[in-house]
Design a protein around this motif. Structure first.
Motif, short mmCIF file in Angstrom:
data_model
loop_
_atom_site.label_atom_id
_atom_site.label_comp_id
_atom_site.label_asym_id
_atom_site.label_seq_id
_atom_site.Cartn_x
_atom_site.Cartn_y
_atom_site.Cartn_z
N THR A 107 40.13 -0.77 -3.39
CA THR A 107 40.56 0.62 -3.33
C THR A 107 39.36 1.55 -3.23
O THR A 107 39.52 2.77 -3.22
N GLY A 108 38.16 0.99 -3.19
CA GLY A 108 36.92 1.75 -3.14
C GLY A 108 35.76 0.86 -3.50
O GLY A 108 35.86 -0.39 -3.47
N THR A 109 34.64 1.47 -3.86
CA THR A 109 33.40 0.74 -4.11
C THR A 109 32.79 1.14 -5.44
O THR A 109 32.68 2.34 -5.75
N VAL A 110 32.37 0.14 -6.21
CA VAL A 110 31.62 0.36 -7.45
C VAL A 110 30.17 0.02 -7.16
O VAL A 110 29.87 -1.08 -6.69
N VAL A 111 29.26 0.96 -7.42
CA VAL A 111 27.85 0.80 -7.09
C VAL A 111 27.02 0.69 -8.36
O VAL A 111 27.11 1.57 -9.24
N LEU A 112 26.23 -0.36 -8.47
CA LEU A 112 25.24 -0.52 -9.54
C LEU A 112 23.90 -0.09 -8.97
O LEU A 112 23.39 -0.73 -8.04
N ALA A 113 23.32 0.98 -9.51
CA ALA A 113 22.16 1.60 -8.87
C ALA A 113 20.97 1.72 -9.82
O ALA A 113 21.12 1.91 -11.03
N ALA A 114 19.79 1.63 -9.23
CA ALA A 114 18.50 1.91 -9.90
C ALA A 114 17.50 2.16 -8.77
O ALA A 114 17.83 1.99 -7.59
N HIS A 115 16.30 2.57 -9.12
CA HIS A 115 15.26 2.70 -8.08
C HIS A 115 14.14 1.72 -8.35
O HIS A 115 13.88 1.36 -9.50
N TYR A 116 13.47 1.26 -7.29
CA TYR A 116 12.46 0.22 -7.48
C TYR A 116 11.03 0.67 -7.21
O TYR A 116 10.09 -0.11 -7.37
N PHE B 25 20.32 7.61 1.62
CA PHE B 25 21.55 6.82 1.45
C PHE B 25 22.79 7.70 1.57
O PHE B 25 23.74 7.36 2.27
N THR B 26 22.79 8.83 0.89
CA THR B 26 23.98 9.68 0.89
C THR B 26 24.17 10.39 2.23
O THR B 26 25.32 10.67 2.62
N SER B 27 23.08 10.68 2.91
CA SER B 27 23.22 11.40 4.19
C SER B 27 23.61 10.47 5.33
O SER B 27 24.07 10.93 6.38
N THR B 28 23.46 9.15 5.14
CA THR B 28 23.80 8.19 6.20
C THR B 28 24.84 7.17 5.74
O THR B 28 24.98 6.12 6.34
N ARG B 29 25.55 7.49 4.65
CA ARG B 29 26.48 6.52 4.07
C ARG B 29 27.61 6.19 5.03
O ARG B 29 28.03 7.01 5.85
N SER B 30 28.13 5.00 4.85
CA SER B 30 29.23 4.54 5.69
C SER B 30 30.56 5.05 5.15
O SER B 30 30.82 5.01 3.94
N PRO B 31 31.47 5.50 6.04
CA PRO B 31 32.81 5.92 5.58
C PRO B 31 33.61 4.78 4.96
O PRO B 31 34.57 5.01 4.24
N SER B 32 33.21 3.54 5.25
CA SER B 32 33.96 2.39 4.74
C SER B 32 33.83 2.22 3.23
O SER B 32 34.55 1.40 2.64
N LEU B 33 32.94 2.98 2.60
CA LEU B 33 32.79 2.87 1.15
C LEU B 33 34.08 3.27 0.43
O LEU B 33 34.40 2.74 -0.63
N GLY B 34 34.81 4.22 0.98
CA GLY B 34 36.01 4.71 0.31
C GLY B 34 35.63 5.45 -0.96
O GLY B 34 34.48 5.85 -1.15
N ASP C 207 26.10 12.80 -6.86
CA ASP C 207 27.07 13.81 -7.26
C ASP C 207 27.33 14.80 -6.12
O ASP C 207 28.48 15.13 -5.81
N ASN C 208 26.25 15.26 -5.49
CA ASN C 208 26.40 16.23 -4.39
C ASN C 208 27.15 15.63 -3.20
O ASN C 208 27.79 16.36 -2.43
N ALA C 209 27.06 14.31 -3.06
CA ALA C 209 27.74 13.65 -1.94
C ALA C 209 29.22 13.43 -2.21
O ALA C 209 29.94 12.91 -1.35
N GLY C 210 29.68 13.80 -3.40
CA GLY C 210 31.09 13.64 -3.73
C GLY C 210 31.42 12.32 -4.37
O GLY C 210 32.60 12.00 -4.57
N PHE C 211 30.40 11.51 -4.71
CA PHE C 211 30.65 10.27 -5.42
C PHE C 211 30.99 10.57 -6.88
O PHE C 211 30.55 11.58 -7.44
N HIS C 212 31.75 9.69 -7.49
CA HIS C 212 31.87 9.69 -8.94
C HIS C 212 30.63 8.98 -9.47
O HIS C 212 30.19 7.97 -8.89
N ALA C 213 30.05 9.46 -10.56
CA ALA C 213 28.77 8.87 -10.97
C ALA C 213 28.51 9.03 -12.46
O ALA C 213 28.97 9.99 -13.09
N TYR C 214 27.79 8.05 -12.99
CA TYR C 214 27.24 8.08 -14.35
C TYR C 214 25.72 8.08 -14.23
O TYR C 214 25.15 7.46 -13.34
N ASP C 215 25.05 8.73 -15.18
CA ASP C 215 23.59 8.69 -15.28
C ASP C 215 23.24 8.23 -16.70
O ASP C 215 23.52 8.94 -17.67
#
Length: 768
Positions: A127-136, A190-199, A260-268
């Protein structure tokens, strides 16, 4: 004077009140000390659970040296992470492009060629995508085991545990962004070139501002209701709406901003204790708390499990909720409940005012005067809590880390802040009792809390921070009035009503210091003041009043002297614990710049010298150095340096055309010495930039145009400038930037110091 006898006559008995205050202190400290830290699990833990031992292997693999954009260590870390994700069987790729950051104040822009690592585990019925994120990536000079090794370890070990379990319903993505440290560049790309398939997408972002402490989810996107419910199921999860408001007032930011600005739901979520190690060479794997790693991993894995089988299309319907952390877990409720509780509190305070005035225990004017005294006292309390560490830095600046101005061992300074705050409160109360009745002081303080809560109501969670502890305390006071003739019931009523204040505010005092002594100490002082006010009826019985045989002025002087002595003792002990040689090596900033036009060089630092070693290098009076460091307007300590045999950055003119009063320059910047970054600034007295592209990315035109670009590689970066020319030739300032000070002849790093953010700049100017 308004020292109405009835205000004193109704005071609670002293001994039961004192015992109640001690009991409340014990309850508050218990909520801080009794919860056990997560027990780190070893590499042999069950496949489906999070193991700090397994996560630590990833942190050790990537944190041997700094992962600065464009460096060999940065490339090696990327290759390692891609290999680990491919081994898990996830669809893994590296998404490359340009990330860009344009500050709103018009200062130097920042960009980079970034390489985000993206891995996908497809769901069975997404029904969508769950993203586990960090920076390297890391800052210069820091191995980054905390920032953001803990995020890398959390994400990879969580991904492994998810893979070991049943197939998820929703798509799961691992996103390891690049270029976070120089402007959130990878997240921007990432947010400026994201795929619509993420849902519908929800991102769990993981960060660090230190190397220990409990992970706190300090920001959640709106609507947050469904996200908070998912987080509430995680063990030892911590979140508070007030932290989100507080963080947004600071200049710091994380990749969450772009999600957040891209409209994703997000935790920090981040750890922030041990911040003296942040962005320093001492942010190493052996200094990272495995308890914090285990707890962050368990929270991430549990929250992800809640989301991977949920209907993510319903996240928008979760509504807005207010959340805070209690000893039994997250307490959350709808926003309208906060409004209703604040209104109820306001009414209850009004009832208190009317009741005290009717009983002649206060008057309108005395309540107003008491509210004014409360305002001044809270300000003085915050200042007093801030002063011990501020003064310590003036006397011994080497104790403070140059990045966040924190000592390695802040505990005694934190205690000094609390003692100073409490001392100011007691002293101010004793002074005020010479002029105002106890009833007036209590009512005036509650009026102030009610007014502040009402003013804060537009900001979600701000009013709750006051109302949740204050409303039960006020109810306890009202109950005590009805049972005043049945001792010891009044004391019991007040004490029970104050329990929520102890449970919520003592941890708030402790948690405030996670923001650091400079910001956290005054905030802790404010929470101490609120707790003092909410238990003022008990303090009223314990402290001397106008009825005592001992002069209240004498007691006030004694209280002030005792406070000052206690703070000094704490500060002296803190200074001894943090003395040079007793802690980890002290930290210094040291930058080097070579002016290739004049064949001169300087040592420089954004800080004042902190030791004999740096004072011998930075011998000149501080001043701006715009020629050597064109991105900085601030004053810098500096001194002459040896001239290093370093090649200057090169500029190749690819095209130069003029038409209609405008001129277009197409240039290629490169660094023959292989520096990590190149930069260009246009002399505003010779031309105004109306359009610019850097490596194909559109930059913001500006009157004072300039940028730094990371990861250009040996081929360099192409720049196109559209200019209105003010002189025949356009003045340009060019730099390249690296981080190895050993290239400077005669440079010997100190044996008892570490250099933070080492910088080597070669600058040149030209006119085209």
């Amino acid at each position: 004077m308004d020292t109405t006898a009835s205000g004193d006559a109704r005071a609670l008995p002293r001994l039961p009140s004192l015992l109640s205050l001690l009991a409340l202190l014990v309850v508050g400290l218990a909520t801080v000390l009794l919860p056990a830290a997560a027990t780190p699990l070893g590499p042999d833990a069950a496949d489906e659970v999070f193991s700090a031992g397994r996560a630590a292997t990833h942190i050790e693999a990537v944190s041997a040296e700094p992962r600065v954009l464009g460096s060999p260590a940065h490339r090696a870390a990327r290759e390692y992470l891609v290999g680990e994700l491919e081994e898990l069987g996830w669809r893994t790729s590296v998404k490359s492009g340009v990330g860009w950051f344009s500050p709103q104040d018009g200062t130097t822009q920042r960009g980079a060629r970034v390489h985000n690592i993206v891995a996908l585990l497809p769901g069975t019925d997404p029904t969508g995508t769950v993203v586990l994120a960090a920076h390297y990536d890391t800052v210069r000079g820091s191995p980054g085991a905390g920032d953001d090794g803990i995020g890398i370890g959390t994400v990879l070990e969580s991904a492994r545990a998810i893979t070991a379990g049943p197939p998820p319903r929703n798509d799961i993505m691992v996103l390891l962004t690049d270029g976070e440290e120089d402007g959130l560049l990878g997240a921007d790309m990432f947010t400026s070139t994201r795929s619509p398939s993420l849902g519908p997408t929800v991102v769990l972002n993981h960060e660090a501002r230190g190397n220990s402490g409990a992970p706190v989810t300090f920001r959640i996107s709106d609507p947050n209701g469904a996200l908070i419910e998912a987080l509430a199921g995680a063990p030892d999860a911590s979140a508070d709406s007030l932290t989100q408001l507080g963080f947004e007032l600071l200049p710091n930011d994380t990749d969450f901003k772009h999600f957040d600005n891209a409209g994703f739901h997000a935790y920090d979520t981040a750890i922030s204790r041990g911040s003296a190690f942040y962005h320093s060479p001492l942010d190493t794997p052996d200094r990272l708390s495995h308890e914090s790693l285990q707890q962050m991993g368990e929270i991430a894995l549990a929250t992800a499990h809640s989301l991977i089988d949920a209907d993510l299309t319903e996240l928008d319907s979760g509504g807005e909720k207010v959340v805070t952390t209690t000893p039994w877990g997250l307490l959350y409720y709808a926003r309208w409940v906060e409004v209703a509780l604040t209104a109820l509190f306001f009414v209850a305070v009004g009832w208190l005012v009317i009741a005290r005035i009717r009983r002649a225990e206060a008057s309108i004017w005395s309540v107003a005067a008491a509210a004014g005294v409360s305002v001044a006292t809270v300000g003085a309390t915050a200042l007093a809590a801030w002063l011990p560490w501020w003064l310590a830095q003036r006397l011994a600046p080497g104790m403070a880390s140059p990045v966040v101005s924190e000592p390695y061992r802040p505990g005694m300074y934190e205690l000094a802040a609390v003692v100073a705050a409490l001392g100011v409160l007691i002293t101010a109360y004793l002074w005020a009792r010479k002029h105002l009745s106890a009833g007036s002081l209590v009512v005036g303080a509650f009026v102030l809390i009610a007014v502040v809560a009402a003013v804060a109501l537009p900001f979600s969670g701000a009013a709750s921070a006051l109302v949740l502890p204050a409303l039960p305390a006020l109810v306890g006071m009202h109950v005590a009035r009805f049972v005043v003739d049945r001792p010891p019931l009044p004391v019991v009523a007040v004490a029970i009503g104050s329990i929520p204040a102890a449970v919520l505010l003592v941890p708030a005092v402790v948690l405030s210091f996670d923001a650091g002594l400079m910001f956290g100490a005054p905030l802790a002082g404010v929470f101490v003041a609120v707790l003092f006010v909410l238990t003022l009826t008990l303090w009223e019985a314990v402290l001397p009043s106008s009825r005592t045989s001992v002069g209240i002025a004498s007691v006030t002087r004694v209280a002030g002297t005792a406070t000052l002595a206690s703070v000094l003792v704490c500060a002296l002990v803190a200074g001894f614990l943090n003395r040079d040689g007793a802690t980890e090596p002290r930290q210094e900033h040291l930058w080097y710049a070579l002016n290739s036009d004049l064949d001169t060089a300087v040592w420089a630092s954004p800080d004042s010298p902190r030791s004999e070693w740096s004072r011998e290098l930075l011998i000149d009076q501080a001043s701006p150095l715009p020629v050597e460091f064109p991105w900085r307007d601030e004053q810098m300590a500096h001194g002459p340096a040896p001239v290093a045999p370093l090649q200057a950055p090169e500029v190749e003119v690819l095209d130069d055309t003029s038409a209609g009063g405008a001129r277009e320059l197409r240039l290629r910047l490169s660094s023959p010495r292989g520096a990590n970054a190149v930069g260009l600034w246009v002399d505003s007295t010779t031309a105004t930039v109306h359009g610019a592209t850097v490596d194909g990315h559109r930059a913001e035109p500006a009157e004072n145009f300039g940028f730094r670009f990371w990861g250009a590689g040996p081929e360099g970066v192409e720049v196109t400038l559209t200019l209105s020319v003010l002189e025949d030739r356009v003045g340009l300032r060019i730099i390249d930037l690296s981080d190895d000070l050993s290239v400077v002849p005669g440079y010997e790093p100190p044996t008892d110091r570490v250099v933070v953010a080492p910088t080597v700049v070669v600058a040149r100017s030209l006119r085209i």
